[in-house]
Design an enzyme around this catalytic site. Structure first.
Site, PDB file in Angstrom:
ATOM      1  N   GLY A   9       0.750  -1.205  -0.052  1.00 49.87           N
ATOM      2  CA  GLY A   9      -0.062  -0.061   0.056  1.00 49.87           C
ATOM      3  C   GLY A   9       0.936   1.375   0.022  1.00 49.87           C
ATOM      4  CB  SER A  11       0.719   4.043  -4.744  1.00 49.07           C
ATOM      5  OG  SER A  11      -0.657   3.437  -4.183  1.00 49.07           O
ATOM      6  CG  ASN A  89       0.147   1.579   4.853  1.00 51.58           C
ATOM      7  OD1 ASN A  89      -0.460   1.897   5.811  1.00 51.58           O
ATOM      8  ND2 ASN A  89      -0.023   1.965   3.619  1.00 51.58           N
ATOM      9  CE1 TYR A 154      -9.952  -0.174   8.096  1.00 51.22           C
ATOM     10  CE2 TYR A 154     -10.557   0.922  10.183  1.00 51.22           C
ATOM     11  CZ  TYR A 154      -9.763   0.806   9.035  1.00 51.22           C
ATOM     12  OH  TYR A 154      -8.515   1.394   9.056  1.00 51.22           O
ATOM     13  CB  ALA A 156     -13.833  -7.817  12.223  1.00 50.08           C
TER      14      ALA A 156
END
Length: 246
Positions: A9, A11, A89, A154, A156
């Site tokens: 992740g 970018s 990330n 999200y 969880a």
């Protein structure tokens, strides 16, 4: 000490800030992106401008796809000569009533936020174990600690990331590998794009320090946790949230 870093992740948001921070630290960095080639190329240029002598690599992969992320990890290892630091990330969020969630909603958030961390850690660990050294950093959320209304899936997934951190830290410590987790609060990134200014102001007022956090602040913490100086820190959840969750 220069290290070889892989960030998923990378970018945008916290990931892009982490690429920049590790580049400024003198590290070689590979990062995984999925949606925007233009954004990935912009991050590559930014990293190169920070460290002209550094090595930087952008790899397209869907972290929720085991084969894709495993192939990206192998390419990063071959290009950089191994991976010392992994930052998981990559993540997506969605606001929706629990009773309105579809199977697809649940699986997509779980797939990116939790399965993606599992697949990436699994692919990176053999090399770290062989070298008897590694730093694994997982990005969760304060909602993984406390839960959030209208973001149950999200919450969880991010709670699962915390469990992954704690269990993996115990398993890998004898191999010289530390595993830690950051649980950010409200951070001013493009994930906040759907919030009105009034909502943003309310969130800032609710936060004890009186403002939203920055991606740069999270990135600095990641750089510290990846350093040799953090070798006695493992299995910890660092709540970087301005005092919103204590």
């Amino acid at each position: 000490m220069s290290q070889k870093v892989l960030i998923t992740g990378g970018s945008r948001g916290i990931g892009a800030a982490a690429v920049k921070a590790f580049a400024q630290n003198g590290d070689d960095v590979a990062f995984v992106w999925h949606s925007s080639r233009e954004a990935a190329e912009k991050v590559l240029r930014m990293a190169a401008s920070c460290a002209p002598n550094g090595r930087f690599l952008a790899l397209r992969a869907d972290v929720s796809d085991s084969a894709e992320i495993t192939a990206a990890v192998r390419e990063a290892e071959e290009t950089l000569g191994g991976i010392d630091v992994l930052v998981c990330n990559a993540g997506i969020a969605q606001q929706k009533l629990f009773t309105d969630l579809t199977d697809e909603d649940w699986r997509r958030v779980m797939g990116v936020d939790l399965d993606g961390a599992f697949y990436t850690c699994r692919a990176v660990l053999p090399g770290m174990i062989h070298r008897k050294y590694g730093r694994i950093l997982l990005v969760s959320s304060m909602w993984g600690q406390t839960g959030a209304s209208c973001e149950v899936h999200y919450s969880a997934a991010k709670a699962g990331v915390i469990g992954l951190c704690k269990g993996l830290a115990k398993e890998e410590a004898p191999s010289g590998i530390t595993v830690n987790c950051i649980a950010p609060g409200v951070i001013d990134t493009d994930m906040m794009a759907g919030f009105s200014q009034a909502d943003r102001d309310a969130l800032a007022e609710e936060t004890p320090v009186g403002r939203l956090g920055s991606a740069k602040e999270i990135a600095r913490t990641l750089v510290f946790l990846a350093s040799p100086d953090a070798g006695y820190i493992t299995g910890q959840v660092i709540g970087q949230n301005g005092g919103l969750v204590i």
